[in-house]
Design a protein around this motif. Structure first.
Motif, PDB file in Angstrom:
ATOM      1  N   SER A   9       0.838  -1.201   0.000  1.00 41.75           N
ATOM      2  CA  SER A   9       0.000   0.000   0.000  1.00 41.75           C
ATOM      3  C   SER A   9       0.874   1.253   0.000  1.00 41.75           C
ATOM      4  O   SER A   9       0.437   2.310  -0.454  1.00 41.75           O
ATOM      5  N   ILE A  93      -2.174   3.253  -9.060  1.00 40.49           N
ATOM      6  CA  ILE A  93      -3.396   2.502  -8.778  1.00 40.49           C
ATOM      7  C   ILE A  93      -3.736   1.606  -9.966  1.00 40.49           C
ATOM      8  O   ILE A  93      -3.589   2.028 -11.121  1.00 40.49           O
ATOM      9  N   PRO A 109      -6.619  -0.569  -3.996  1.00 42.35           N
ATOM     10  CA  PRO A 109      -6.530   0.544  -3.045  1.00 42.35           C
ATOM     11  C   PRO A 109      -5.388   1.510  -3.323  1.00 42.35           C
ATOM     12  O   PRO A 109      -5.311   2.559  -2.691  1.00 42.35           O
TER      13      PRO A 109
ATOM     14  N   GLU B  44      -8.602   4.815  -2.545  1.00 38.37           N
ATOM     15  CA  GLU B  44      -9.230   3.770  -3.349  1.00 38.37           C
ATOM     16  C   GLU B  44     -10.338   4.345  -4.211  1.00 38.37           C
ATOM     17  O   GLU B  44     -11.079   5.226  -3.798  1.00 38.37           O
TER      18      GLU B  44
END
Lengths: 116, 116
Positions: A9, A93, A109, B44
């Motif tokens: 992430s 992303i 995410p 997100e």
């Protein structure tokens, strides 16, 4: 629903190193995935289209040798930022296209990359 | 080529009120899909609603509805009974149904702030 995961992430790396980002469709198969880049307070910019079992299609201005994409299975695509530099710092992303009536893209995410 | 225009960089709405987020588009494709995504501060992209260009009725998904006016090339998102959790960036996107690329074109987004 349709779930797409992305790992890591967030990542911090030194200039000159390579970073790999994984994108997985967890509950559906995706022959096509997409990689985007987003700068602060801006919209998404498509970098490339990742096709399972074939070469990725890159958008104009995106360096193929810089951003390596591999789509080895129907549920996994990877983006490798090679020899990263501070200007590569961004939010990356991915999305996976779920085939069907609407062909909706479901997004992961995101990964925040910081290159020192 | 496709183009999506979101003219409202920011919007405020009071909790429990309805709000309309504008989206106009331009395309030469006879068949296309229109999407709305929500991007909270976490990053997100969450799929909200889809409208096909040949759909006779406006799409609805819970508190979200799409006011589709094909002749005006507009696809406004209506959120009813706003909640604090609706505060986020909202992106309108379009995808042509011709070809196999299924690439999305995004607007610049509208930041919605729901107030008490």
């Amino acid at each position: 629903g349709a779930v797409v995961s992305q790992h890591p992430s967030w990542v911090i790396c030194k200039s000159g190193t390579s970073v790999k980002i994984e994108c997985r469709s967890l509950d559906f198969q995706a022959t096509t995935m997409f990689w985007y880049r987003q700068f602060p307070k801006q919209s998404l910019m498509l970098m490339a289209t990742s096709n399972e079992g074939s070469k990725a299609t890159y958008e104009q201005g995106v360096e193929k040798d810089k951003f390596l994409i591999n789509h080895a299975s129907l549920t996994l695509s990877t983006l490798t930022v090679t020899s990263a530099h501070p200007e590569d710092s961004s939010f990356y992303i991915c999305s996976a296209r779920k085939r069907g009536l609407t062909d909706t893209q479901y997004f992961g995410p995101g990964t925040r990359l910081t290159v020192l | 080529a496709q183009k999506i225009t979101q003219t409202q960089p920011g919007m405020f709405v009071q909790e429990k009120e309805a709000v309309t987020l504008d989206c106009t588009y331009d395309t030469s494709d006879p068949s296309y899909g229109l999407f709305w995504y929500k991007q909270p501060s976490s990053g997100e992209m969450i799929f909200l609603i889809y409208q096909g260009s040949y759909d006779q009725q406006n799409a609805t998904e819970g508190r979200y509805s799409l006011n589709f006016q094909k002749a005006r090339k507009s696809a406004n998102l209506v959120i009813s009974a706003s909640q604090l959790g609706d505060s986020a960036m909202y992106f309108c996107a379009m995808r042509p149904n011709t070809g196999t690329a299924s690439k999305l074109t995004f607007g610049t987004g509208t930041r919605l702030q729901v107030t008490l």
